[in-house]
Design an enzyme around this catalytic site. Structure first.
Site, PDB file in Angstrom:
ATOM      1  N   SER A 128       0.829  -1.209   0.000  1.00  0.00           N
ATOM      2  CA  SER A 128       0.000   0.000   0.000  1.00  0.00           C
ATOM      3  C   SER A 128       0.859   1.252   0.000  1.00  0.00           C
ATOM      4  O   SER A 128       1.936   1.289   0.611  1.00  0.00           O
ATOM      5  CB  SER A 128      -0.885   0.023   1.246  1.00  0.00           C
ATOM      6  OG  SER A 128      -1.570   1.254   1.318  1.00  0.00           O
ATOM      7  N   TYR A 182      -0.806  -0.510   9.845  1.00  0.00           N
ATOM      8  CA  TYR A 182      -1.008  -0.939   8.452  1.00  0.00           C
ATOM      9  C   TYR A 182       0.240  -0.628   7.610  1.00  0.00           C
ATOM     10  O   TYR A 182       0.696  -1.465   6.818  1.00  0.00           O
ATOM     11  CB  TYR A 182      -2.237  -0.189   7.938  1.00  0.00           C
ATOM     12  CG  TYR A 182      -2.684  -0.511   6.541  1.00  0.00           C
ATOM     13  CD1 TYR A 182      -3.175  -1.771   6.219  1.00  0.00           C
ATOM     14  CD2 TYR A 182      -2.667   0.465   5.550  1.00  0.00           C
ATOM     15  CE1 TYR A 182      -3.611  -2.045   4.927  1.00  0.00           C
ATOM     16  CE2 TYR A 182      -3.104   0.204   4.272  1.00  0.00           C
ATOM     17  CZ  TYR A 182      -3.579  -1.052   3.966  1.00  0.00           C
ATOM     18  OH  TYR A 182      -4.018  -1.325   2.685  1.00  0.00           O
ATOM     19  N   LYS A 202       2.556  -3.290   5.673  1.00  0.00           N
ATOM     20  CA  LYS A 202       2.692  -3.231   4.213  1.00  0.00           C
ATOM     21  C   LYS A 202       4.142  -3.039   3.783  1.00  0.00           C
ATOM     22  O   LYS A 202       4.534  -3.515   2.710  1.00  0.00           O
ATOM     23  CB  LYS A 202       1.806  -2.112   3.653  1.00  0.00           C
ATOM     24  CG  LYS A 202       0.299  -2.421   3.738  1.00  0.00           C
ATOM     25  CD  LYS A 202      -0.043  -3.752   3.104  1.00  0.00           C
ATOM     26  CE  LYS A 202      -1.502  -3.885   2.736  1.00  0.00           C
ATOM     27  NZ  LYS A 202      -1.840  -5.253   2.267  1.00  0.00           N
TER      28      LYS A 202
HETATM   29  N1  LIG Z   1      -8.636  -0.800  -2.059  1.00  0.00           N
HETATM   30  C1  LIG Z   1      -7.579  -0.031  -2.024  1.00  0.00           C
HETATM   31  O1  LIG Z   1      -7.563   1.107  -2.514  1.00  0.00           O
HETATM   32  C2  LIG Z   1      -6.314  -0.553  -1.424  1.00  0.00           C
HETATM   33  C3  LIG Z   1      -5.250   0.343  -1.277  1.00  0.00           C
HETATM   34  C4  LIG Z   1      -4.040  -0.122  -0.784  1.00  0.00           C
HETATM   35  C5  LIG Z   1      -3.911  -1.458  -0.433  1.00  0.00           C
HETATM   36  N2  LIG Z   1      -4.980  -2.309  -0.547  1.00  0.00           N
HETATM   37  C6  LIG Z   1      -4.777  -3.701  -0.154  1.00  0.00           C
HETATM   38  O2  LIG Z   1      -5.356  -4.562  -1.114  1.00  0.00           O
HETATM   39  C7  LIG Z   1      -5.920  -5.706  -0.467  1.00  0.00           C
HETATM   40  C8  LIG Z   1      -7.394  -5.830  -0.831  1.00  0.00           C
HETATM   41  O3  LIG Z   1      -8.081  -4.675  -0.381  1.00  0.00           O
HETATM   42  P1  LIG Z   1      -9.636  -4.450  -0.675  1.00  0.00           P
HETATM   43  O4  LIG Z   1      -9.801  -3.006  -0.868  1.00  0.00           O
HETATM   44  O5  LIG Z   1     -10.096  -5.400  -1.702  1.00  0.00           O
HETATM   45  O6  LIG Z   1     -10.250  -4.839   0.770  1.00  0.00           O
HETATM   46  P2  LIG Z   1     -11.624  -5.597   1.137  1.00  0.00           P
HETATM   47  O7  LIG Z   1     -11.894  -5.289   2.578  1.00  0.00           O
HETATM   48  O8  LIG Z   1     -12.670  -5.307   0.126  1.00  0.00           O
HETATM   49  O9  LIG Z   1     -11.203  -7.133   1.000  1.00  0.00           O
HETATM   50  C9  LIG Z   1     -10.363  -7.761   1.931  1.00  0.00           C
HETATM   51  C10 LIG Z   1     -10.928  -9.138   2.184  1.00  0.00           C
HETATM   52  O10 LIG Z   1     -10.041  -9.837   3.084  1.00  0.00           O
HETATM   53  C11 LIG Z   1     -10.840 -10.662   3.905  1.00  0.00           C
HETATM   54  N3  LIG Z   1     -10.087 -11.005   5.112  1.00  0.00           N
HETATM   55  C12 LIG Z   1      -9.836 -10.234   6.196  1.00  0.00           C
HETATM   56  N4  LIG Z   1      -9.112 -10.911   7.100  1.00  0.00           N
HETATM   57  C13 LIG Z   1      -8.884 -12.153   6.572  1.00  0.00           C
HETATM   58  C14 LIG Z   1      -8.186 -13.301   7.040  1.00  0.00           C
HETATM   59  N5  LIG Z   1      -7.577 -13.313   8.240  1.00  0.00           N
HETATM   60  N6  LIG Z   1      -8.140 -14.409   6.255  1.00  0.00           N
HETATM   61  C15 LIG Z   1      -8.768 -14.413   5.045  1.00  0.00           C
HETATM   62  N7  LIG Z   1      -9.452 -13.344   4.559  1.00  0.00           N
HETATM   63  C16 LIG Z   1      -9.511 -12.224   5.318  1.00  0.00           C
HETATM   64  C17 LIG Z   1     -12.101  -9.850   4.196  1.00  0.00           C
HETATM   65  O11 LIG Z   1     -13.183 -10.691   4.600  1.00  0.00           O
HETATM   66  C18 LIG Z   1     -12.315  -9.140   2.858  1.00  0.00           C
HETATM   67  O12 LIG Z   1     -13.247  -9.827   2.032  1.00  0.00           O
HETATM   68  C19 LIG Z   1      -5.667  -5.516   1.011  1.00  0.00           C
HETATM   69  O13 LIG Z   1      -4.466  -6.192   1.364  1.00  0.00           O
HETATM   70  C20 LIG Z   1      -5.476  -4.033   1.156  1.00  0.00           C
HETATM   71  O14 LIG Z   1      -4.676  -3.711   2.268  1.00  0.00           O
HETATM   72  C21 LIG Z   1      -6.181  -1.868  -1.023  1.00  0.00           C
END
Ligand SMILES: NC(=O)c1ccc[n+]([C@@H]2O[C@H](COP(=O)([O-])OP(=O)(O)OC[C@H]3O[C@@H](n4cnc5c(N)ncnc54)[C@H](O)[C@@H]3O)[C@@H](O)[C@H]2O)c1
Length: 308
Positions: free
Chosen positions: A154, A167, A171
């Protein structure tokens, strides 16, 4: 004759694939021919019990489209669960070729109020999670002489933001983990890369100071211009043989833009024949380097333009 697909014959685990970015990656990997283990803890956003868990719904969507997938409800945060996840892939589909680590949680707090439980849970899911699943797959990758890992990092760590020390630490830990795996396992043909995504999801922030109508307009625009499906092509490419010589890199994706991030290298040097004291460093080093210090910019300052 139908064209060969990028992931034909591959078996991929996508963690956190019940929603958001992971779901989009699971759907595209399956559409590209992969057999997919759709992992997610199974909690819906509003906590209501549903007939099918989010992971099972993604499996159903893949199967309806003619693909192959199974659901897995194990937590990435636990070593034994991650072992089971990989075993399930191998038992069901006969092999494991790639793991995409997309599972994630947020427990934001300004640092002086960040409690140990919220530091630990975020490190557990993101950093231990990426380690657990990667390590479980590593033995198979080594034995078969190949495999690919893709981890979501991230800009909260790469660049910075407020109230996300847990976080950001997790990351940046993932960046070091990925880089190390890419070096340790290159001899077995194993690749490891990171993606810093920006996509509208339930993790999205609201913007202070906007009226409710402005807020809704802003969110709707971001929902349209930064979709999880726009992250998926890069993740699927990195899992595939088309990226067979790409490893140890940090990519980014937002809307229709893709990015390559640099990685730290020394940018300035100074030597002093007699060696340094704190005072000579203060007198010479700080003024000489001040204009090269990385400014305290946050992600929104660095990404000052909107995705198209
Ligand atoms: N969306 C963004 O803009 C963004 C930005 C930077 C980083 N990220 C990273 O990308 C990844 C996906 O993000 P997203 O936006 O799709 O989030 P999201 O919350 O939509 O999806 C994350 C999923 O992980 C699942 N989860 C949580 N804990 C878990 C565990 N212990 N075991 C298995 N599953 C688990 C949740 O149930 C959820 O469905 C994450 O690692 C997030 O940190 C996202």
């Amino acid at each position: 004759m139908s064209q060969a697909r990028t992931m034909d014959g591959k078996v991929v685990i996508v963690t956190g694939a019940g929603g958001g970015v992971g779901k989009a990656i699971a759907l595209l990997a399956a559409a590209e021919g992969a057999k997919v283990v759709v992992n997610d803890l199974g909690v819906s956003l509003n906590g209501e019990k549903q007939a099918l868990s989010p992971a099972e719904q993604v499996v159903q969507a893949i199967q309806t489209a003619g693909g192959q997938a199974i659901a897995n409800a194990d937590s990435v945060a636990d070593w034994d669960s991650a072992q089971r996840m990989v075993e399930q892939a191998v038992d069901t589909f006969g092999r494991i070729d790639a793991v995409v680590n997309s599972a994630g949680i947020l427990r934001d707090a300004i640092f002086h109020k960040l409690e140990p439980a919220d530091f630990e849970s975020v490190i557990r899911v993101h950093l231990f999670g990426a380690y657990n699943t990667s390590r479980a797959a590593a033995s198979h990758f080594r034995a078969q002489g190949g495999g690919a890992l893709v981890h979501m990092t991230s800009t909260s760590g790469l660049i910075g933001g407020l109230g996300q020390a847990n976080y950001a630490a997790a990351k940046m830990g993932i960046v070091g983990l990925s880089r190390s795996i890419s070096m340790d396992m290159a001899r077995f043909g194993v690749r490891s890369n990171c993606i810093a995504p920006h996509a509208f999801s339930r993790m999205i922030e609201s913007v202070p100071g906007l009226s409710p109508e402005e807020q809704e307009r802003y969110l709707e625009k971001r929902r349209q211009t930064t979709r999880p499906e726009q992250i998926a092509p890069l993740a699927v490419l990195l899992c595939s043989d088309q990226a067979k010589d790409v490893s140890g890199q940090i990519f980014g994706a937002r809307g229709n833009e893709v990015y390559l991030y640099n990685q730290p290298r020394p940018i300035r040097t100074l030597q002093r024949g007699e060696g340094w004291t704190p005072s000579t460093l203060a007198e010479q080093m700080i003024p000489a380097w001040r204009t090269s210090f990385t400014p305290a910019e946050r992600t929104k300052d660095v990404f000052g333009w909107e995705a198209i």
